[in-house]
Design a protein around this motif. Structure first.
Motif, short mmCIF file in Angstrom:
data_model
loop_
_atom_site.label_atom_id
_atom_site.label_comp_id
_atom_site.label_asym_id
_atom_site.label_seq_id
_atom_site.Cartn_x
_atom_site.Cartn_y
_atom_site.Cartn_z
N LEU A 164 0.85 -1.21 0.00
CA LEU A 164 0.00 0.00 0.00
C LEU A 164 0.88 1.25 0.00
CD1 LEU A 164 -2.77 -1.13 2.53
CD2 LEU A 164 -3.07 -0.71 0.08
N GLY A 165 1.97 1.18 0.75
CA GLY A 165 2.91 2.30 0.83
C GLY A 165 3.51 2.61 -0.54
N LEU A 166 3.60 1.60 -1.39
CA LEU A 166 4.12 1.81 -2.75
C LEU A 166 3.04 2.41 -3.65
CD1 LEU A 166 6.20 -1.47 -3.29
CD2 LEU A 166 7.06 0.81 -2.77
N GLY A 167 1.83 2.49 -3.12
CA GLY A 167 0.73 3.09 -3.90
C GLY A 167 -0.02 2.07 -4.73
N LEU A 168 0.14 0.80 -4.44
CA LEU A 168 -0.56 -0.23 -5.21
C LEU A 168 -1.94 -0.49 -4.63
CD1 LEU A 168 2.45 -2.65 -5.70
CD2 LEU A 168 1.33 -1.24 -7.45
N LYS A 169 -2.88 -0.81 -5.54
CA LYS A 169 -4.26 -1.01 -5.09
C LYS A 169 -4.84 -2.30 -5.66
CE LYS A 169 -5.27 3.86 -4.46
NZ LYS A 169 -4.17 4.51 -5.19
N GLY A 170 -5.89 -2.77 -5.03
CA GLY A 170 -6.66 -3.90 -5.58
C GLY A 170 -5.84 -5.15 -5.76
N SER A 171 -6.05 -5.81 -6.90
CA SER A 171 -5.41 -7.11 -7.10
C SER A 171 -3.90 -6.96 -7.31
CB SER A 171 -6.05 -7.84 -8.28
OG SER A 171 -5.76 -7.14 -9.46
#
Ligand code: GDP
Ligand code: MN
Length: 389
Positions: A164-171
């Motif tokens: 999440l800290g890397l900015g990734l979302k969802g799958s």
């Protein structure tokens, strides 16, 4: 112990960490054929035991098989110089040909041992790629860190916080969590002291991919991984370090001009400190260990003499289990073989010390013997100054 990127990626694959399709090659013709197989548009990557290749011309995107051939011809046999290689660079003998991938984002991800906490530390950044060192210095707030408790291991909620800290979302976020957990499992099973993916990319098509890979194995665990022996590429290593390994000697190259032969790591550290305090600059240190034989001392001394930066030698040995006369014989044997005329300062103490000194002083070598570390360090600096004068 170091391995090549293509080998690291084979291990990644075995742990379900996705990597681009690729093939390692030894000739420009093989590069051309591999490029054809990938459809022409591909990346050719020099395989050397160092990073920073991208900025040094060691990573090139090509568009046709013929262009791949040309670029490879240029790259093979060249010594690639990067901030991590030292001034002589490292010779390119293998090239990895990989399918070219459209990159949307580049992350940094690694797990390494943190000496301060004595634990593994996961490091990640949304600002990955070839400028990561600069980011770490100028924008430390952009680096995420997580210390891993060895008892509980890395938990998926911790991995998710990083993703999440890397900015990734969802799958994509879930893919990243799985990748991080796989990386940690690999690190433990393979006894790594470092695993690094830089860049870890999100492709334009929306997949996570380890675009680069670096693995260091923990040397202290090599005894339980006989399979690693075949992974080693000796052409990428300092010949003196290879030789030291053969005789079970710890040899560390440094930047000064005084070769140091010692027994025991603690004594080695003290020797370097005192030498420095006296204005001396160590060219290396070689730890012959506890119960060395005459042959082993001789091999150690030969390694020191073969170091082209060495202008004088400082021997600091405490003869506990070792006998000082045996040490002296080893030194004399090696010095004779190499017709050594360099100044040698010997500080020995312990068992058979008088016999040892006698042998040295009668040897005809440019040698002086003293009783204390301080006298030895000051003495070799002076001998060197006189020799240069
Ligand atoms: P390093 O400089 O030794 O760390 O080598 P890398 O393997 O990290 O490559 C350097 C850079 O080349 C990467 O950060 C990417 O930006 C770029 N690169 C590597 N492979 C590809 C690829 O398949 N496609 C594209 N577009 N760029 C790539
Ligand atoms: Mn890289």
């Amino acid at each position: 112990m170091n391995i090549h990127e293509y080998q690291a990626k084979e291990i990644f694959s075995a742990f379900d960490i996705p990597v681009p399709r690729g093939r390692v090659t030894l000739t420009a013709d093989q590069v051309e054929r591999a490029a054809k197989m990938m459809g022409g548009h591909c990346v050719i990557k020099a395989q050397i035991y160092a990073g920073g290749r991208g900025k040094a011309g060691g990573v090139q995107v090509v568009h046709h098989p013929e262009q791949a051939h040309e670029a490879a011809k240029e790259m093979f046999g060249k010594r690639l110089i990067t901030p991590q290689t030292g001034p002589e660079g490292l010779k390119v003998r293998r090239i990895l040909v990989e399918e070219a991938v459209g990159i949307a984002r580049e992350f940094y991800l690694s797990i390494t041992l943190d000496r301060a906490t004595s634990r593994y530390c996961l490091i990640a950044s949304a600002d990955g790629g070839v400028d990561i060192e600069e980011t770490a210095v100028k924008h430390p707030e952009k680096i995420l860190k997580l210390t891993i408790d060895p008892f509980t291991g890395l938990r998926s909620h911790q991995a998710r916080r990083i993703a999440l800290g890397l900015g990734l979302k969802g799958s994509l976020c879930e893919d990243c969590v799985q990748l991080i957990l796989n990386l940690y499992r690999m690190l433990l099973e393979k006894d790594c002291s470092l695993v690094e993916i830089n860049p870890l990319v999100v492709t334009k098509a929306g997949w996570l991919l380890a675009m680069d890979g670096k693995i260091n194995f923990d040397d202290n665990a090599l005894f339980r991984h006989w399979e690693y022996h075949d992974l080693q590429d000796y052409s990428q290593m300092d010949p003196l370090e290879i030789n030291a390994g053969k005789f079970d000697l710890s040899y560390i190259k440094l930047t000064g001009n005084i070769g140091c032969m010692v027994n025991g790591a603690g004594l080695a550290m003290a020797t370097l400190d005192v030498l420095k305090e006296n204005g001396g600059e160590p060219a290396n240190f070689l730890d012959v260990g506890g119960g060395a034989t005459r042959e082993k001392v001789a091999e150690a001394f030969k390694i020191i003499l073969q170091d082209r930066d060495v202008r004088g030698v400082f021997v600091n040995i405490f003869g506990g289990i070792m006998r000082c006369d045996v040490i002296a014989q080893g030194i004399i044997e090696a010095a004779a073989e190499f017709h050594c005329t360099l100044p040698i300062m010997v500080r020995m103490d312990g068992s058979q010390v008088e016999e040892g000194k006698q042998l040295l002083l009668e040897s005809g070598l440019n040698v002086r013997c003293v009783d204390t570390l301080g006298d030895g360090a000051a003495g070799i600096v002076k001998m060197l100054a006189q020799a240069e004068a």
